[in-house]
Motif scaffolding. Sequence first.
Motif, short mmCIF file in Angstrom:
data_model
loop_
_atom_site.label_atom_id
_atom_site.label_comp_id
_atom_site.label_asym_id
_atom_site.label_seq_id
_atom_site.Cartn_x
_atom_site.Cartn_y
_atom_site.Cartn_z
N SER A 58 63.06 -0.43 113.77
CA SER A 58 62.92 -1.18 115.02
C SER A 58 61.54 -1.81 115.11
O SER A 58 60.78 -1.59 116.06
CB SER A 58 63.16 -0.27 116.23
OG SER A 58 63.46 -1.04 117.38
N ASP A 59 61.21 -2.64 114.14
CA ASP A 59 59.88 -3.25 114.01
C ASP A 59 59.81 -4.54 114.83
O ASP A 59 60.47 -5.54 114.50
CB ASP A 59 59.58 -3.53 112.54
CG ASP A 59 58.12 -3.86 112.30
OD1 ASP A 59 57.64 -4.86 112.88
OD2 ASP A 59 57.46 -3.14 111.53
N ASN A 60 58.99 -4.54 115.87
CA ASN A 60 58.87 -5.72 116.74
C ASN A 60 58.24 -6.90 116.03
O ASN A 60 58.66 -8.05 116.24
CB ASN A 60 58.07 -5.36 117.99
CG ASN A 60 58.79 -4.39 118.89
OD1 ASN A 60 60.00 -4.33 118.91
ND2 ASN A 60 58.03 -3.60 119.64
N LEU A 61 57.21 -6.65 115.22
CA LEU A 61 56.55 -7.75 114.50
C LEU A 61 57.55 -8.47 113.60
O LEU A 61 57.61 -9.71 113.58
CB LEU A 61 55.39 -7.21 113.66
CG LEU A 61 54.81 -8.20 112.63
CD1 LEU A 61 54.24 -9.44 113.31
CD2 LEU A 61 53.75 -7.51 111.77
N PHE A 62 58.33 -7.72 112.84
CA PHE A 62 59.31 -8.33 111.95
C PHE A 62 60.28 -9.20 112.74
O PHE A 62 60.59 -10.33 112.37
CB PHE A 62 60.08 -7.26 111.18
CG PHE A 62 59.34 -6.64 110.02
CD1 PHE A 62 57.95 -6.62 109.99
CD2 PHE A 62 60.02 -6.07 108.96
CE1 PHE A 62 57.27 -6.05 108.93
CE2 PHE A 62 59.35 -5.51 107.88
CZ PHE A 62 57.96 -5.49 107.87
N ALA A 63 60.76 -8.67 113.86
CA ALA A 63 61.75 -9.40 114.66
C ALA A 63 61.15 -10.67 115.26
O ALA A 63 61.82 -11.72 115.30
CB ALA A 63 62.29 -8.50 115.77
N GLU A 64 59.91 -10.61 115.73
CA GLU A 64 59.28 -11.80 116.29
C GLU A 64 59.07 -12.87 115.21
O GLU A 64 59.20 -14.07 115.48
CB GLU A 64 57.95 -11.43 116.95
CG GLU A 64 58.09 -10.56 118.19
CD GLU A 64 59.00 -11.17 119.25
OE1 GLU A 64 58.98 -12.40 119.42
OE2 GLU A 64 59.73 -10.41 119.90
N THR A 65 58.75 -12.43 114.00
CA THR A 65 58.62 -13.37 112.88
C THR A 65 59.96 -14.03 112.58
O THR A 65 60.02 -15.24 112.31
CB THR A 65 58.09 -12.65 111.64
OG1 THR A 65 56.81 -12.07 111.94
CG2 THR A 65 57.93 -13.62 110.47
N PHE A 66 61.03 -13.26 112.63
CA PHE A 66 62.37 -13.82 112.40
C PHE A 66 62.71 -14.89 113.43
O PHE A 66 63.32 -15.92 113.10
CB PHE A 66 63.43 -12.72 112.45
CG PHE A 66 63.36 -11.72 111.33
CD1 PHE A 66 62.95 -12.11 110.06
CD2 PHE A 66 63.70 -10.40 111.53
CE1 PHE A 66 62.88 -11.18 109.01
CE2 PHE A 66 63.64 -9.48 110.51
CZ PHE A 66 63.23 -9.87 109.25
N LEU A 67 62.33 -14.64 114.69
CA LEU A 67 62.64 -15.62 115.73
C LEU A 67 61.90 -16.93 115.49
O LEU A 67 62.47 -18.01 115.63
CB LEU A 67 62.28 -15.06 117.11
CG LEU A 67 62.61 -15.98 118.29
CD1 LEU A 67 64.12 -16.18 118.40
CD2 LEU A 67 62.05 -15.42 119.60
N ARG A 68 60.64 -16.85 115.10
CA ARG A 68 59.87 -18.05 114.79
C ARG A 68 60.47 -18.76 113.57
O ARG A 68 60.56 -20.00 113.53
CB ARG A 68 58.41 -17.70 114.55
CG ARG A 68 57.65 -17.27 115.81
CD ARG A 68 56.21 -16.93 115.44
NE ARG A 68 55.42 -16.49 116.59
CZ ARG A 68 54.46 -17.21 117.17
NH1 ARG A 68 54.20 -18.44 116.73
NH2 ARG A 68 53.77 -16.73 118.18
N ALA A 69 60.86 -17.98 112.57
CA ALA A 69 61.48 -18.56 111.37
C ALA A 69 62.78 -19.26 111.72
O ALA A 69 63.13 -20.29 111.13
CB ALA A 69 61.72 -17.47 110.33
#
Length: 416
Positions: A259-270
Motif C-alpha cells: 500500500s505504497d502511496n508514493l508509487f500510486a501517486e507516481t502511477f497517477l501522474r504517469a
Amino acid sequence: MDMETEKSIYVMKRNIVLAIFLMMVVSVYGASPLERFLRSKSVSAGNTAVLIQDLKTGEILAEHNTDKPLLPASIMKTVTIAGLLRVRGPEDRFHTLVYADGPIKGNTIEGDLLIVGGGDPTLGANCEPESADIAEEIIAALRHKGIGTINGDLRIDTSLYSGPACPPSWMAGDLNESYGTGSHALNFRRNASGSRAVKNPESTFLSYLSSRLRGSGISVAGSTKIGAEGLNDLEEGTLLLDHVSDKYSEVMRSCMMRSDNLFAETFLRAFGLARGKGGSTEAGAAEMYDYWNAAGIPVKGVTLVDGSGLSRSNRVTANFMNGILNAMGDDEEYASFMPLAGQEGTLSGFLKDTELDAYVAMKTGSMKGIQCYAGYKLDEDFAPTHSIVIIMNDIGARGAARKAAENLLLETFCND
C-alpha cells in the motif's frame, strides 16, 4: 391472590419472555449475511456500502448503498493501477536519462552532467522490486567514455512533472510522515528518511551522487542544480545512460502489497502523461475520471483527487468500484497484484485459517474511521469468480469492523 392465579400469571410472563427471546433468535439467525453485517456494532449502516457480484452470471449476492459516495482510503490504488495498466500495459517501465550536456573532449565533459527525472519511484528504494544503483551505473557510463572530469555542474531536470509534489487536499499532519511524501520527477530512497518524509529528494540524490563520483576519482568543477529547464536547453548533448526500472507489473504488485502511496501517486501522474496531459496530480485525476466514464463505468457521485487515497476529498461508490473490478475481471495479473487473504501484505491476518484463506484477493483501505476492501473471490486456479466491494465509513472499533467483514464473506460464500 390465590396460588393458582399466581401460577397462571407466572406461566404467562414466562411464555411472553420465551416468545420474545425466540423472536430475537429468529430475527438474528433468520437474517441474511448482509443484514447481520449491517447490524454489527462497529458498522454504521448508513455510511457503509456493499456490492458482491458473480462475474460470470452477473448475479448480485449482496448489495447495500451502492450509489452512496464514500471515502475509499487506499482502495483508490486499485482504480489508479487499473487505469494505467489498461493504457500502458504491464511491460512498460520508468526511464531516468543521463546526458553529457556539452562536448566531450578527451577525458572531460566541457559542460554539465544532466540527469532527467522520469518519475521512477524505485530509485534507491529499500523494497521490491529491486533497482540497480543508478550512481554506480553513471560512474560505469562515464568510465566507458573515458571521462574523469566534469567541467560544469551536476544538474537534475524536473520538467516531467508540474504542480505540487503533494496534493493540496492532503492533511497537514500527514505531510511529514514517510507515507505522506510527495511524488517528484526524480524520487530517491522513497523520498523518506526513516519514518519522516524528505521534501527534496533531488538534493539528497545529488549529494549521494557527488560523494560517489569523488570516491571514484571523477571530479566535478561546478555545483549542483535542480530545475525544470535542463532538457529543454540541451544544446550539444550525448546520452550516457538510460536507467530502466523493473516492469510496471512488478512495481504495481509492490505498491498493492505494501500500500505504497508514493508509487500510486507516481502511477497517477504517469497516467496523465500517457493520456497526453500534463504530469500533475490534478491532470492525472481528471483524466482518470474521464477515462472510466468513457469506458462505461458509473461515475455518478465519484470525485477523484489523488492516486493513493490519502486525500479525504476522494469519493467513490460501490457501483464505481464494482464496475472497475468487473472490467478487470479477466485480467488475472491485475488480480495477482492484490494481497491474498491470510497470506500476504496488508491482508495477511484477514480470513486466516478459514475456508477463504488464500481464496480472496483484495486491496485494503484504512484511515481514521475508515475500513474498506475491494477485490475478488478466487477459484482453485486463482482466477477471479466474484467481485467484492465493502466500504465502511464512520466505523467503531476497527478490529470489530474487520471481523464483521470477515463474517460477511464467510457466510456469503461458505454457508449453505
